[in-house]
Design an enzyme around this catalytic site. Structure first.
Site, PDB file in Angstrom:
ATOM      1  N   VAL A   9      -1.503  -2.454  11.164  1.00 18.99           N
ATOM      2  CA  VAL A   9      -1.330  -1.754   9.895  1.00 18.99           C
ATOM      3  C   VAL A   9      -0.454  -2.618   9.006  1.00 18.99           C
ATOM      4  CG1 VAL A   9      -1.648   0.593  10.768  1.00 18.99           C
ATOM      5  CG2 VAL A   9       0.622  -0.430  10.809  1.00 18.99           C
ATOM      6  N   SER A  10      -0.719  -2.559   7.718  1.00 23.14           N
ATOM      7  CA  SER A  10       0.012  -3.430   6.804  1.00 23.14           C
ATOM      8  C   SER A  10       0.718  -2.685   5.692  1.00 23.14           C
ATOM      9  CB  SER A  10      -0.946  -4.451   6.172  1.00 23.14           C
ATOM     10  OG  SER A  10      -1.994  -3.783   5.493  1.00 23.14           O
ATOM     11  N   THR A  11       0.494  -1.367   5.561  1.00 24.12           N
ATOM     12  CA  THR A  11       1.081  -0.627   4.451  1.00 24.12           C
ATOM     13  C   THR A  11       1.765   0.623   4.940  1.00 24.12           C
ATOM     14  OG1 THR A  11      -0.849   0.764   4.041  1.00 24.12           O
ATOM     15  CG2 THR A  11      -0.807  -1.388   2.956  1.00 24.12           C
ATOM     16  N   GLN A  14      -0.672   3.417   5.702  1.00 25.26           N
ATOM     17  CA  GLN A  14      -1.300   3.346   7.013  1.00 25.26           C
ATOM     18  C   GLN A  14      -0.338   3.783   8.101  1.00 25.26           C
ATOM     19  OE1 GLN A  14      -2.529  -0.781   6.776  1.00 25.26           O
ATOM     20  NE2 GLN A  14      -4.662  -0.189   6.679  1.00 25.26           N
ATOM     21  N   VAL A  47       2.643  -5.336   8.804  1.00 20.07           N
ATOM     22  CA  VAL A  47       2.608  -6.751   8.437  1.00 20.07           C
ATOM     23  C   VAL A  47       1.342  -7.041   7.652  1.00 20.07           C
ATOM     24  CG1 VAL A  47       3.927  -7.437  10.468  1.00 20.07           C
ATOM     25  CG2 VAL A  47       1.438  -7.481  10.560  1.00 20.07           C
TER      26      VAL A  47
END
Length: 231
Positions: A9-11, A14, A47
Site C-alpha cells: 500500500v502506498s497511501t 489504502q 511506500v
C-alpha cells in the site's frame, strides 16, 4: 507449488480502507483456489512504487533466489509496479530465477506468460502496465495541485507528517508519544535487535504506529532511516 506473496500500500487511504487486509485475503483465496501453498507474505506499508524504497520486495526476491518458493503472487499487477519499465524488469528477474509470477486477478493471469505463438499476451501486459503508470502520474499531479492550493492558503502542504511529528494549527510540531517510540526503536536497533524483533518489542511495550495497530519491519526501517538522517 510453493509461492510467496507480495502486497503493498502506498497511501493513507489504502492503509485505512481497502488495503493490506483485502490484499492478504485476495492472495490467500487465490492460493487455496489454485492448489498452491502460500509460505510467506511480504508486506510493504505506506511506500511508493520506487524500487529503492521497497525493502520488502527485495526480501521477497531474495526468498525466491534462495529457493524458499517457486513463484510469487501479487493481488494485482500494479502492486508489483506502477511503472512499465520496472514492471517488465521485475517479471524478467523472476523468470531468470526459474520462478513464476502470478496475479490474483484472473483477467491478468494469461498475460504473465510470454508465448512466442501468441505475442498479444506480452502486448496486453505492457498496455496494462502503461495504464498503471499513467494513473500514477495523474495521482501525483492531483497531489501536487492540492498541496499548492493548501500552501497558498497558508497551511501545511506536504502530506501526512512523518512519524514523530504532527500538524497543529497548520504547523509541524513534535509528537511526544511518537518521539518516545522513535527513541526506543533506535535503542533497540543499537542493541542489535532485528527489525522484526523491534516490531514485537514496540507492540509489547504499547508503542503504536501512526496508522493501524501492528508494526511492520518496513515501517520500522523507514522510521530508523529518517531518524538517523535527521540526527
Amino acid at each position: 507449488m510453493r509461492v510467496i506473496a507480495y502486497i503493498r500500500v502506498s497511501t493513507e487511504k489504502q492503509l485505512d480502507g481497502y488495503g493490506l487486509d483485502v490484499q492478504r485475503d485476495a492472495v490467500r483465496a487465490w492460493a487455496r483456489t489454485n492448489g498452491h501453498r502460500l509460505v510467506l507474505i511480504f508486506t510493504e506499508e505506506g511506500v511508493s512504487g520506487k524500487l529503492e524504497e521497497r525493502p520488502a520486495l527485495a526480501e521477497a526476491l531474495r526468498a525466491l533466489k534462495d529457493g524458499q518458493a517457486d513463484g510469487i503472487v501479487v493481488p494485482k499487477l500494479d502492486r508489483l509496479a506502477r511503472d512499465l519499465v520496472v514492471q517488465e524488469q521485475l517479471i524478467a528477474e523472476v523468470w531468470r530465477m526459474g520462478a513464476t509470477v502470478f496475479s490474483a486477478v484472473a483477467s491478468e493471469a494469461d498475460y504473465l506468460v510470454d508465448d512466442p505463438a501468441d505475442p498479444s499476451r506480452k502486448l496486453i501486459r505492457q498496455v496494462l502496465g502503461a495504464v498503471s503508470e499513467y494513473e500514477r502520474a495523474m495521482i501525483a499531479l492531483r497531489l501536487r495541485s492540492g498541496r499548492a492550493r493548501k500552501a497558498a492558503s497558508g497551511g501545511y502542504a506536504y502530506g501526512a507528517p512523518a512519524y514523530g511529528q504532527k500538524a497543529v494549527d497548520k504547523e509541524l510540531t513534535e509528537d511526544t508519544r511518537e518521539q518516545d517510540a522513535l527513541a526506543r526503536m533506535i535503542e533497540l536497533a543499537d542493541d542489535g535487535k532485528s527489525l522484526r524483533e523491534i516490531c514485537a518489542e514496540l507492540e509489547k511495550e504499547g508503542h503504536r504506529p501512526k496508522r493501524g495497530d501492528r508494526w511492520h519491519p518496513t515501517t520500522v526501517n523507514r522510521c530508523l532511516t529518517r531518524a538517523r538522517a535527521a540526527a
